[in-house]
Design a protein around this motif. Structure first.
Motif, PDB file in Angstrom:
ATOM      1  N   LYS A   1     -38.282  20.376 -49.347  1.00 54.91           N
ATOM      2  CA  LYS A   1     -38.393  19.608 -50.587  1.00 54.91           C
ATOM      3  C   LYS A   1     -39.078  20.371 -51.727  1.00 54.91           C
ATOM      4  O   LYS A   1     -38.559  20.355 -52.852  1.00 54.91           O
ATOM      5  N   PRO A   2     -40.191  21.062 -51.512  1.00 54.27           N
ATOM      6  CA  PRO A   2     -40.780  21.800 -52.642  1.00 54.27           C
ATOM      7  C   PRO A   2     -39.860  22.885 -53.196  1.00 54.27           C
ATOM      8  O   PRO A   2     -39.800  23.088 -54.417  1.00 54.27           O
TER       9      PRO A   2
ATOM     10  N   ARG B   1     -38.202  14.784 -40.770  1.00 52.11           N
ATOM     11  CA  ARG B   1     -39.213  14.661 -41.822  1.00 52.11           C
ATOM     12  C   ARG B   1     -39.968  15.966 -42.011  1.00 52.11           C
ATOM     13  O   ARG B   1     -40.306  16.341 -43.133  1.00 52.11           O
ATOM     14  N   PHE B   2     -40.222  16.679 -40.917  1.00 53.49           N
ATOM     15  CA  PHE B   2     -40.891  17.967 -41.016  1.00 53.49           C
ATOM     16  C   PHE B   2     -40.026  18.973 -41.777  1.00 53.49           C
ATOM     17  O   PHE B   2     -40.519  19.692 -42.659  1.00 53.49           O
TER      18      PHE B   2
ATOM     19  N   VAL C   1     -37.639  18.283 -43.959  1.00 54.22           N
ATOM     20  CA  VAL C   1     -37.562  17.865 -45.355  1.00 54.22           C
ATOM     21  C   VAL C   1     -38.849  18.229 -46.087  1.00 54.22           C
ATOM     22  O   VAL C   1     -38.819  18.661 -47.247  1.00 54.22           O
ATOM     23  N   SER C   2     -39.990  18.089 -45.417  1.00 57.66           N
ATOM     24  CA  SER C   2     -41.252  18.451 -46.072  1.00 57.66           C
ATOM     25  C   SER C   2     -41.334  19.950 -46.340  1.00 57.66           C
ATOM     26  O   SER C   2     -42.024  20.375 -47.261  1.00 57.66           O
ATOM     27  N   LEU C   3     -40.633  20.755 -45.554  1.00 57.81           N
ATOM     28  CA  LEU C   3     -40.602  22.191 -45.824  1.00 57.81           C
ATOM     29  C   LEU C   3     -39.625  22.545 -46.934  1.00 57.81           C
ATOM     30  O   LEU C   3     -39.883  23.443 -47.733  1.00 57.81           O
TER      31      LEU C   3
END
Length: 123
Positions: free
Chosen positions: A69-70, A62-63, A65-67
């Motif tokens: 995704k933007p 999840r970490f 993907v959060s990096l």
């Protein structure tokens, strides 16, 4: 009063002395002073290890993907805007109908294969 020396004279054998094998001494110490887990205790330990590992992996993914995704959103937006600018309106309509036709053919073939499977089961 009689004074005992700290040295072992060899007449009595203390429980810590062995024939020189440190592994045997360590095993005896552990078996006498540490409680051994039961099968249920091992199962609980393995389940806890699995859960902790699973949540650690999920947190790491999840970490990441959060990096990422933007950056992906910006790239998709840039490609989409460039794609929309390079075509005329009529070409976009034709492209949309072609995509809808391909999706409809795919759905129809999936339904046909499923119905063939059901007919084979019943016959």
């Amino acid at each position: 009063m009689e004074h005992k020396s700290c040295r072992n004279t060899g007449h009595e054998k203390s429980p810590w002395q062995d024939d020189g094998s440190s592994l045997t001494v360590f095993y005896e110490f552990v078996s006498k002073n540490v409680s051994m887990p039961s099968d249920l205790g091992e199962l609980i330990a393995y389940v806890l290890l699995l859960v902790i590992t699973w949540y650690t992996l999920l947190f790491a993914l999840r970490f990441l993907v959060s990096l990422v995704k933007p950056v992906l959103v910006v790239l998709v937006a840039l490609f989409l805007f460039r794609f929309l600018r390079s075509f005329e309106f009529e070409d976009l309509i034709d492209l949309g109908f072609t995509i809808l036709g391909l999706v409809a053919n795919l759905v129809a073939s999936i339904v046909a294969k499923f119905l063939e499977f059901v007919l084979r089961i019943f016959s």
